[in-house]
Design an enzyme around this catalytic site. Sequence first.
Site, mmCIF file in Angstrom:
data_model
loop_
_atom_site.group_PDB
_atom_site.id
_atom_site.type_symbol
_atom_site.label_atom_id
_atom_site.label_comp_id
_atom_site.label_asym_id
_atom_site.label_seq_id
_atom_site.Cartn_x
_atom_site.Cartn_y
_atom_site.Cartn_z
ATOM 1 N N ARG A 194 0.824 -1.212 0.000
ATOM 2 C CA ARG A 194 0.000 0.000 0.000
ATOM 3 C C ARG A 194 0.863 1.270 0.000
ATOM 4 O O ARG A 194 0.539 2.245 0.686
ATOM 5 C CB ARG A 194 -0.945 0.021 1.203
ATOM 6 N N ARG B 32 -3.300 7.065 1.245
ATOM 7 C CA ARG B 32 -3.712 8.228 2.042
ATOM 8 C C ARG B 32 -2.679 8.807 3.000
ATOM 9 O O ARG B 32 -2.855 9.918 3.473
ATOM 10 C CB ARG B 32 -4.984 7.888 2.823
ATOM 11 N N ARG C 51 -6.876 12.639 -4.961
ATOM 12 C CA ARG C 51 -8.137 11.942 -4.771
ATOM 13 C C ARG C 51 -9.284 12.938 -4.604
ATOM 14 O O ARG C 51 -10.382 12.714 -5.122
ATOM 15 C CB ARG C 51 -8.078 11.000 -3.573
ATOM 16 N N ASP D 127 -7.176 -2.067 -7.124
ATOM 17 C CA ASP D 127 -7.683 -2.736 -5.932
ATOM 18 C C ASP D 127 -7.970 -4.188 -6.254
ATOM 19 O O ASP D 127 -8.196 -4.537 -7.416
ATOM 20 C CB ASP D 127 -8.960 -2.054 -5.421
ATOM 21 N N TYR E 194 -15.344 -10.951 0.584
ATOM 22 C CA TYR E 194 -16.010 -9.652 0.337
ATOM 23 C C TYR E 194 -17.313 -9.834 -0.444
ATOM 24 O O TYR E 194 -18.305 -9.153 -0.194
ATOM 25 C CB TYR E 194 -15.065 -8.711 -0.422
#
Length: 354
Positions: free
Chosen positions: A27, A31, A40, A77, A154
Amino acid sequence: MTELKNDRYLRALYKQPVDCTPVWMMRQAGRYLPEYRELRAQAGDFLSLCKNAELACEVTMQPLRRFDLDAAILFSDILTIPDAMGLGLYFETGEGPKFSRPITCKADVDKIGIPDPEGELQYVMNAVRTIRRELNGDVPLIGFSGSPWTLATYMVEGGTSKAFTKIKKMMYAEPQTLHALLDKLADSVISYLNAQIKAGAQSVMVFDTWGGVLTPRDYNDFSLQYMQKIVDGLIRENDGRRVPVTLFTKNAGMWLERIAATGCDGVGLDWTINIADAKARIGDKVALQGNMDPSMLYASPERIRQEVATILEGFGESTGHVFNLGHGIHLDVPPENAGAFIDAVHELSRPYHD
Ligand code: CP3
């Protein structure tokens, strides 16, 4: 064969000599970087960044401009596949990913098809091609996918889960339904990763974030078996070079031998195992990736260096180690600490490669 200016990451996975230990961070784009948050905000949301090749490329490059990283990872993703299957992926602020049409029964599984990587998922391949052009051979590009089991969690839970009750109910009450789903997912992942390789990914990684919530037997039958199918189905050489595949199951220290036996090139380690033990168990078969606790990046640069030194000492004098965090970087880590971590790996590892 395209020339690479820095091929340490690939050499370590091939177990060839390196000048110092290569490092990247799970990652690494995201952020914790102010430049990511700014882009973003302009793009609107995370999925708009993923679906625009120029923006996905820009975000991929952001950490490489700041830090001396030895690999780039495609900005995307793992949930692109279920999204392309029509489940309706969206992100609720603070709650992570969600699906508006989760899988609940056999009829739902029968309805879904294998997405066309140059159709519904072409935006991912366009991002790979754009990033490769922009990288211009500086460092290799890693492509990735989720494991069938992790994607299924998921898709059946409808989002992030803590107890996994829906998918475990399906696993024990209706195992054939889950196997049918996992098999379709394995075929989708094979076609998706092979398309990423053809588009320019020089290595691929399979994230099995949730394999570690299974019993030892169920891990074999519902997760590892399908990763084995993927390893067997992947293009292993492209553009005159071996394309290494790394499998990462979080919380799977007890099953390392079985993961290494799939024939993968690299095994990802979280932080719950000593790298020296992992090396003694599977280091003759595969390269290891890991394994610093991502929370260590909250510590002082001195403490981070100390931890890097301990892990390097644990792995010892040989190639076959790709330094990384044991899981994704936390979103409130100071970027300077990530920089101190990366520099420490390069600097402190040189004596091990003389
Ligand atoms: O490593 C990289 O820089 C490449 C990008 C990448 C993302 N997701 C971007 C992302 C990778 C490799 C992933 C993989 C991924 N996605 C996994 C497997 C690895 C792991 O962390 O276990 C999983 C389980 C997912 C599913 C997913 N996507 C979750 C659970 C979330 C929300 C998490 C959170 O921190 O909010 C996402 C969203 C996501 N994927 C973000 C990023 C940068 C945050 C989006 C944003 O708000 O900007």
